[in-house]
Design a protein around this motif. Structure first.
Motif, PDB file in Angstrom:
ATOM      1  N   ILE A  14       0.827  -1.204   0.000  1.00 43.75           N
ATOM      2  CA  ILE A  14       0.000   0.000   0.000  1.00 43.75           C
ATOM      3  C   ILE A  14       0.862   1.256   0.000  1.00 43.75           C
ATOM      4  O   ILE A  14       0.474   2.281  -0.549  1.00 43.75           O
ATOM      5  N   SER A  15       2.047   1.191   0.572  1.00 39.50           N
ATOM      6  CA  SER A  15       2.924   2.365   0.617  1.00 39.50           C
ATOM      7  C   SER A  15       3.422   2.769  -0.772  1.00 39.50           C
ATOM      8  O   SER A  15       3.907   3.875  -0.952  1.00 39.50           O
ATOM      9  N   THR A  16       3.277   1.888  -1.755  1.00 42.82           N
ATOM     10  CA  THR A  16       3.719   2.233  -3.114  1.00 42.82           C
ATOM     11  C   THR A  16       2.673   3.050  -3.874  1.00 42.82           C
ATOM     12  O   THR A  16       2.967   3.571  -4.944  1.00 42.82           O
ATOM     13  N   LEU A  17       1.471   3.163  -3.316  1.00 39.86           N
ATOM     14  CA  LEU A  17       0.424   3.947  -3.968  1.00 39.86           C
ATOM     15  C   LEU A  17       0.708   5.432  -3.817  1.00 39.86           C
ATOM     16  O   LEU A  17       1.198   5.878  -2.784  1.00 39.86           O
ATOM     17  N   GLY A  18       0.372   6.202  -4.843  1.00 36.31           N
ATOM     18  CA  GLY A  18       0.406   7.652  -4.716  1.00 36.31           C
ATOM     19  C   GLY A  18      -0.781   8.094  -3.865  1.00 36.31           C
ATOM     20  O   GLY A  18      -1.667   7.298  -3.545  1.00 36.31           O
ATOM     21  N   TRP A  19      -0.805   9.379  -3.513  1.00 36.78           N
ATOM     22  CA  TRP A  19      -1.873   9.853  -2.632  1.00 36.78           C
ATOM     23  C   TRP A  19      -3.249   9.741  -3.263  1.00 36.78           C
ATOM     24  O   TRP A  19      -4.212   9.350  -2.614  1.00 36.78           O
ATOM     25  N   ARG A  20      -3.381  10.093  -4.532  1.00 33.25           N
ATOM     26  CA  ARG A  20      -4.687   9.976  -5.203  1.00 33.25           C
ATOM     27  C   ARG A  20      -5.146   8.521  -5.265  1.00 33.25           C
ATOM     28  O   ARG A  20      -6.304   8.213  -5.005  1.00 33.25           O
ATOM     29  N   ALA A  21      -4.231   7.636  -5.593  1.00 31.71           N
ATOM     30  CA  ALA A  21      -4.566   6.210  -5.648  1.00 31.71           C
ATOM     31  C   ALA A  21      -4.929   5.697  -4.252  1.00 31.71           C
ATOM     32  O   ALA A  21      -5.837   4.878  -4.100  1.00 31.71           O
ATOM     33  N   HIS A  22      -4.238   6.195  -3.240  1.00 35.48           N
ATOM     34  CA  HIS A  22      -4.525   5.780  -1.869  1.00 35.48           C
ATOM     35  C   HIS A  22      -5.932   6.229  -1.459  1.00 35.48           C
ATOM     36  O   HIS A  22      -6.674   5.467  -0.833  1.00 35.48           O
ATOM     37  N   ILE A  23      -6.285   7.445  -1.812  1.00 35.99           N
ATOM     38  CA  ILE A  23      -7.629   7.947  -1.495  1.00 35.99           C
ATOM     39  C   ILE A  23      -8.676   7.135  -2.247  1.00 35.99           C
ATOM     40  O   ILE A  23      -9.710   6.756  -1.675  1.00 35.99           O
ATOM     41  N   LEU A  24      -8.426   6.816  -3.504  1.00 29.12           N
ATOM     42  CA  LEU A  24      -9.347   5.991  -4.284  1.00 29.12           C
ATOM     43  C   LEU A  24      -9.461   4.588  -3.683  1.00 29.12           C
ATOM     44  O   LEU A  24     -10.554   4.035  -3.563  1.00 29.12           O
ATOM     45  N   PHE A  25      -8.344   4.022  -3.290  1.00 27.43           N
ATOM     46  CA  PHE A  25      -8.302   2.707  -2.647  1.00 27.43           C
ATOM     47  C   PHE A  25      -9.155   2.710  -1.370  1.00 27.43           C
ATOM     48  O   PHE A  25     -10.015   1.851  -1.175  1.00 27.43           O
ATOM     49  N   ASN A  26      -8.920   3.701  -0.508  1.00 28.42           N
ATOM     50  CA  ASN A  26      -9.687   3.802   0.739  1.00 28.42           C
ATOM     51  C   ASN A  26     -11.167   4.023   0.462  1.00 28.42           C
ATOM     52  O   ASN A  26     -12.019   3.431   1.122  1.00 28.42           O
ATOM     53  N   THR A  27     -11.464   4.872  -0.513  1.00 28.38           N
ATOM     54  CA  THR A  27     -12.856   5.159  -0.854  1.00 28.38           C
ATOM     55  C   THR A  27     -13.561   3.896  -1.335  1.00 28.38           C
ATOM     56  O   THR A  27     -14.729   3.656  -0.989  1.00 28.38           O
ATOM     57  N   THR A  28     -12.877   3.082  -2.105  1.00 28.42           N
ATOM     58  CA  THR A  28     -13.452   1.824  -2.584  1.00 28.42           C
ATOM     59  C   THR A  28     -13.830   0.925  -1.402  1.00 28.42           C
ATOM     60  O   THR A  28     -14.936   0.368  -1.364  1.00 28.42           O
ATOM     61  N   PHE A  29     -12.941   0.812  -0.436  1.00 29.98           N
ATOM     62  CA  PHE A  29     -13.235  -0.017   0.739  1.00 29.98           C
ATOM     63  C   PHE A  29     -14.313   0.625   1.617  1.00 29.98           C
ATOM     64  O   PHE A  29     -15.108  -0.079   2.237  1.00 29.98           O
ATOM     65  N   MET A  30     -14.351   1.949   1.655  1.00 30.25           N
ATOM     66  CA  MET A  30     -15.421   2.625   2.399  1.00 30.25           C
ATOM     67  C   MET A  30     -16.778   2.356   1.748  1.00 30.25           C
ATOM     68  O   MET A  30     -17.777   2.141   2.449  1.00 30.25           O
ATOM     69  N   ILE A  31     -16.818   2.351   0.423  1.00 30.41           N
ATOM     70  CA  ILE A  31     -18.061   2.050  -0.294  1.00 30.41           C
ATOM     71  C   ILE A  31     -18.497   0.618  -0.002  1.00 30.41           C
ATOM     72  O   ILE A  31     -19.681   0.350   0.216  1.00 30.41           O
ATOM     73  N   MET A  32     -17.538  -0.308   0.021  1.00 29.89           N
ATOM     74  CA  MET A  32     -17.873  -1.696   0.371  1.00 29.89           C
ATOM     75  C   MET A  32     -18.493  -1.767   1.763  1.00 29.89           C
ATOM     76  O   MET A  32     -19.500  -2.455   1.972  1.00 29.89           O
ATOM     77  N   ALA A  33     -17.890  -1.074   2.726  1.00 28.93           N
ATOM     78  CA  ALA A  33     -18.414  -1.093   4.093  1.00 28.93           C
ATOM     79  C   ALA A  33     -19.808  -0.469   4.135  1.00 28.93           C
ATOM     80  O   ALA A  33     -20.715  -1.020   4.783  1.00 28.93           O
ATOM     81  N   LEU A  34     -19.990   0.633   3.438  1.00 22.65           N
ATOM     82  CA  LEU A  34     -21.296   1.306   3.421  1.00 22.65           C
ATOM     83  C   LEU A  34     -22.367   0.433   2.775  1.00 22.65           C
ATOM     84  O   LEU A  34     -23.470   0.287   3.316  1.00 22.65           O
ATOM     85  N   LEU A  35     -22.038  -0.167   1.645  1.00 26.38           N
ATOM     86  CA  LEU A  35     -22.995  -1.071   0.999  1.00 26.38           C
ATOM     87  C   LEU A  35     -23.292  -2.274   1.893  1.00 26.38           C
ATOM     88  O   LEU A  35     -24.440  -2.723   1.978  1.00 26.38           O
ATOM     89  N   GLY A  36     -22.273  -2.788   2.559  1.00 25.25           N
ATOM     90  CA  GLY A  36     -22.477  -3.892   3.493  1.00 25.25           C
ATOM     91  C   GLY A  36     -23.445  -3.511   4.597  1.00 25.25           C
ATOM     92  O   GLY A  36     -24.324  -4.294   4.971  1.00 25.25           O
ATOM     93  N   ILE A  37     -23.315  -2.300   5.130  1.00 25.97           N
ATOM     94  CA  ILE A  37     -24.216  -1.818   6.182  1.00 25.97           C
ATOM     95  C   ILE A  37     -25.645  -1.730   5.649  1.00 25.97           C
ATOM     96  O   ILE A  37     -26.591  -2.206   6.282  1.00 25.97           O
TER      97      ILE A  37
END
Length: 149
Positions: A110-133
């Motif tokens: 994960i440390s190899t991701l740039g900041w934009r990619a990191h935000i997109l990565f986190n957002t994707t997992f946040m969407i998964m959590a939200l949809l799961g809820i």
């Protein structure tokens, strides 16, 4: 057991992916605890809490990962996932917009991701959590309705 649709299967998939993310990141942080703590000490706004954060974050990640596999606690774990990822993503956005120094405290791949990619990565997992809820809540409503008819 009747087939209740795809949503329970997707909740299981999202729980698995969130578990893999949290176990991987927590393990990486704990294996390289000194490095993780040193990086946190260089982070703006939170450096004075580096020691505390270096232990609490991996602990929370492991607790959430474990709770995701107990049906009784899954909803709480999905909320915990969303909050933990959300807090970290907001912190990244604040640092990117208001700080000159932006060291990465991530470990592993994960440390190899740039900041934009990191935000997109986190957002994707946040969407998964939200949809799961949402789907967890809807599935429980459907089950309750079926049990009362």
């Amino acid at each position: 057991m009747p087939n209740r649709g795809i949503y329970p299967k997707l909740i299981n998939l999202f729980s698995l992916l969130l578990t893999l993310l949290f176990v991987y990141t927590a393990t990486s942080k704990l294996i390289h605890l000194d490095t993780f703590q040193t990086r946190l000490e260089r982070m703006p706004y939170i450096s004075s809490y580096a020691t505390l954060i270096s232990w609490i974050v991996p602990f929370l990640e492991l607790v959430i990962a474990g709770l995701l596999w107990f049906q009784k606690y899954r909803k709480v774990a999905l909320y915990g996932s969303l909050v933990l990822l959300g807090v970290f993503t907001i912190y990244i956005l604040v640092v990117l917009n208001y700080s000159d120094s932006i060291p990465c405290s991530c470990g592993g791949i994960i440390s190899t991701l740039g900041w934009r990619a990191h935000i997109l990565f986190n957002t994707t997992f946040m969407i998964m959590a939200l949809l799961g809820i949402i789907w967890y809540h809807n599935d429980n409503i459907i089950q309750t309705h079926q049990n009362t008819t």
